[in-house]
Design a protein around this motif. Structure first.
Motif, PDB file in Angstrom:
ATOM      1  N   UNK A 180      51.924  37.071  32.844  1.00 26.89           N
ATOM      2  CA  UNK A 180      50.671  36.448  33.275  1.00 26.89           C
ATOM      3  C   UNK A 180      50.930  35.526  34.461  1.00 26.89           C
ATOM      4  N   UNK A 181      50.039  35.588  35.435  1.00 20.02           N
ATOM      5  CA  UNK A 181      50.130  34.734  36.616  1.00 20.02           C
ATOM      6  C   UNK A 181      48.728  34.304  37.016  1.00 20.02           C
ATOM      7  N   UNK A 182      48.549  33.000  37.220  1.00 19.33           N
ATOM      8  CA  UNK A 182      47.231  32.489  37.599  1.00 19.33           C
ATOM      9  C   UNK A 182      46.720  33.086  38.911  1.00 19.33           C
ATOM     10  N   UNK A 183      47.524  33.116  39.981  1.00 21.47           N
ATOM     11  CA  UNK A 183      47.020  33.708  41.235  1.00 21.47           C
ATOM     12  C   UNK A 183      46.606  35.171  41.062  1.00 21.47           C
ATOM     13  N   UNK A 184      47.400  35.934  40.339  1.00 22.56           N
ATOM     14  CA  UNK A 184      47.055  37.347  40.132  1.00 22.56           C
ATOM     15  C   UNK A 184      45.793  37.482  39.288  1.00 22.56           C
ATOM     16  N   UNK A 185      45.658  36.619  38.285  1.00 24.98           N
ATOM     17  CA  UNK A 185      44.440  36.655  37.470  1.00 24.98           C
ATOM     18  C   UNK A 185      43.211  36.365  38.327  1.00 24.98           C
ATOM     19  N   UNK A 186      43.295  35.354  39.187  1.00 19.02           N
ATOM     20  CA  UNK A 186      42.145  34.994  40.018  1.00 19.02           C
ATOM     21  C   UNK A 186      41.786  36.108  41.000  1.00 19.02           C
ATOM     22  N   UNK A 187      42.802  36.797  41.515  1.00 18.60           N
ATOM     23  CA  UNK A 187      42.524  37.934  42.389  1.00 18.60           C
ATOM     24  C   UNK A 187      41.768  39.020  41.619  1.00 18.60           C
ATOM     25  N   UNK A 188      42.203  39.272  40.388  1.00 13.91           N
ATOM     26  CA  UNK A 188      41.515  40.260  39.566  1.00 13.91           C
ATOM     27  C   UNK A 188      40.110  39.828  39.200  1.00 13.91           C
ATOM     28  N   UNK A 189      39.937  38.521  38.901  1.00 11.08           N
ATOM     29  CA  UNK A 189      38.613  38.004  38.548  1.00 11.08           C
ATOM     30  C   UNK A 189      37.652  38.119  39.729  1.00 11.08           C
ATOM     31  N   UNK A 190      38.158  37.860  40.925  1.00  8.89           N
ATOM     32  CA  UNK A 190      37.322  37.964  42.124  1.00  8.89           C
ATOM     33  C   UNK A 190      36.856  39.404  42.337  1.00  8.89           C
ATOM     34  N   UNK A 191      37.777  40.338  42.176  1.00  7.31           N
ATOM     35  CA  UNK A 191      37.416  41.752  42.329  1.00  7.31           C
ATOM     36  C   UNK A 191      36.428  42.172  41.247  1.00  7.31           C
ATOM     37  N   UNK A 192      36.638  41.677  40.014  1.00  8.90           N
ATOM     38  CA  UNK A 192      35.744  42.029  38.906  1.00  8.90           C
ATOM     39  C   UNK A 192      34.338  41.487  39.157  1.00  8.90           C
ATOM     40  N   UNK A 193      34.249  40.276  39.703  1.00 13.13           N
ATOM     41  CA  UNK A 193      32.937  39.687  39.990  1.00 13.13           C
ATOM     42  C   UNK A 193      32.138  40.594  40.924  1.00 13.13           C
ATOM     43  N   UNK A 194      32.751  40.993  42.022  1.00  9.18           N
ATOM     44  CA  UNK A 194      32.050  41.834  42.992  1.00  9.18           C
ATOM     45  C   UNK A 194      31.649  43.176  42.386  1.00  9.18           C
ATOM     46  N   UNK A 195      32.549  43.766  41.579  1.00 12.85           N
ATOM     47  CA  UNK A 195      32.251  45.060  40.959  1.00 12.85           C
ATOM     48  C   UNK A 195      31.115  44.937  39.944  1.00 12.85           C
ATOM     49  N   UNK A 196      31.143  43.870  39.146  1.00 16.59           N
ATOM     50  CA  UNK A 196      30.125  43.702  38.106  1.00 16.59           C
ATOM     51  C   UNK A 196      28.753  43.432  38.717  1.00 16.59           C
ATOM     52  N   UNK A 197      28.707  42.521  39.696  1.00 18.08           N
ATOM     53  CA  UNK A 197      27.421  42.205  40.331  1.00 18.08           C
ATOM     54  C   UNK A 197      26.850  43.439  41.027  1.00 18.08           C
ATOM     55  N   UNK A 198      27.698  44.167  41.731  1.00 21.80           N
ATOM     56  CA  UNK A 198      27.247  45.367  42.437  1.00 21.80           C
ATOM     57  C   UNK A 198      26.779  46.446  41.460  1.00 21.80           C
ATOM     58  N   UNK A 199      27.560  46.640  40.374  1.00 19.19           N
ATOM     59  CA  UNK A 199      27.182  47.646  39.378  1.00 19.19           C
ATOM     60  C   UNK A 199      25.870  47.265  38.688  1.00 19.19           C
ATOM     61  N   UNK A 200      25.718  45.981  38.383  1.00 18.98           N
ATOM     62  CA  UNK A 200      24.471  45.522  37.754  1.00 18.98           C
ATOM     63  C   UNK A 200      23.287  45.757  38.694  1.00 18.98           C
ATOM     64  N   UNK A 201      23.460  45.397  39.953  1.00 22.10           N
ATOM     65  CA  UNK A 201      22.363  45.548  40.916  1.00 22.10           C
ATOM     66  C   UNK A 201      22.012  46.992  41.184  1.00 22.10           C
ATOM     67  N   UNK A 202      22.977  47.910  40.973  1.00 22.93           N
ATOM     68  CA  UNK A 202      22.732  49.330  41.206  1.00 22.93           C
ATOM     69  C   UNK A 202      22.373  50.069  39.922  1.00 22.93           C
ATOM     70  N   UNK A 203      22.391  49.362  38.784  1.00 21.79           N
ATOM     71  CA  UNK A 203      22.093  50.016  37.502  1.00 21.79           C
ATOM     72  C   UNK A 203      23.204  50.961  37.061  1.00 21.79           C
ATOM     73  N   UNK A 204      24.428  50.655  37.460  1.00 20.09           N
ATOM     74  CA  UNK A 204      25.567  51.526  37.155  1.00 20.09           C
ATOM     75  C   UNK A 204      26.169  51.136  35.800  1.00 20.09           C
ATOM     76  N   UNK A 205      25.645  51.745  34.738  1.00 20.39           N
ATOM     77  CA  UNK A 205      26.096  51.400  33.391  1.00 20.39           C
ATOM     78  C   UNK A 205      27.536  51.849  33.122  1.00 20.39           C
ATOM     79  N   UNK A 206      27.938  52.977  33.669  1.00 18.54           N
ATOM     80  CA  UNK A 206      29.283  53.509  33.424  1.00 18.54           C
ATOM     81  C   UNK A 206      30.361  52.536  33.902  1.00 18.54           C
ATOM     82  N   UNK A 207      30.144  51.948  35.071  1.00 19.93           N
ATOM     83  CA  UNK A 207      31.127  50.992  35.595  1.00 19.93           C
ATOM     84  C   UNK A 207      31.136  49.719  34.768  1.00 19.93           C
TER      85      UNK A 207
END
Length: 206
Positions: free
Chosen positions: A86-113
């Motif tokens: 576990x590494x804090x910097x690596x976790x934050x990089x993953x969290x940042x990517x997850x945020x963008x993916x989740x918001x985009x998927x939610x806004x597009x109605x992409x349930x699979x993602x």
């Protein structure tokens, strides 16, 4: 006479050789060391293995101070001790990517993602909202600007690791201008799980 002289010399030489080689003189040859019995305990080897294991454990528990200071430091240390690598910097990089993916998927109605990024409770709540957005023919949502995320709290609850991350972003959703979004997202995972992914388990306004 000459032959008799050489015979006497030969007799003396042979007698001397017998005295030296025919008796047990000098150092004993070193005893052959028997090979160790298969599977027999080896105190020295066991100690070396134990020392090596202790050294590896110590490495896991040595945390870079800069990674585990500030909010949630004790929780982050506990998580790092329970989750190798576990590494804090690596976790934050993953969290940042997850945020963008989740918001985009939610806004597009992409349930699979979304199913692969959020837990079941969050998915059900998002699904209801996405159904309403589809009925209203709402536009998709895009992340225009995202500040660097910050950890605000962390804990290890048994085998469950939880980390709260503050996100500040500007979103475009078809309206006039941009909409600011300041939220705290909670990510969690079971530290002994083979699945390395963290899942979004809660969202609240910052």
């Amino acid at each position: 006479m000459e032959i008799l002289f050489f015979a006497v010399v030969a007799a003396l030489v042979l007698g001397r050789l017998y005295q030296v080689l025919g008796q047990n003189r000098g150092a004993e040859p070193p005893a052959m060391r028997p090979p160790p019995a298969f599977g027999r305990p080896d105190p020295v080897g066991d100690k070396l293995e134990n020392d090596k294991a202790a050294e590896e454990s110590a490495k896991v528990l040595q945390f870079p101070a800069k990674e585990y200071d500030g909010p949630g430091a004790e929780g982050l240390k506990a998580i790092a001790a329970a989750q190798r690598g576990f590494s804090t910097p690596e976790f934050l990089e993953g969290a940042k990517a997850a945020y963008e993916m989740i918001v985009t998927a939610y806004g597009a109605g992409d349930e699979a993602t979304l199913k692969d990024l959020v837990d079941s409770d969050v998915f059900e709540a998002y699904k209801v909202a996405m159904d309403e957005r589809r009925a209203a023919n709402a536009p998709k949502i895009d992340v225009v600007r995202l500040n660097e995320p910050k950890i605000v709290d962390a804990e290890l609850d048994g085998k469950i690791a939880r980390i709260d991350v503050a996100f500040s972003s500007d979103l475009a959703d078809g309206g006039d201008g941009l909409r600011a979004a300041d939220e705290i997202w909670t990510f969690e995972r079971q530290v002994d799980s083979r699945d390395p992914n963290w899942l979004l388990s809660a969202v609240r306004t910052a």
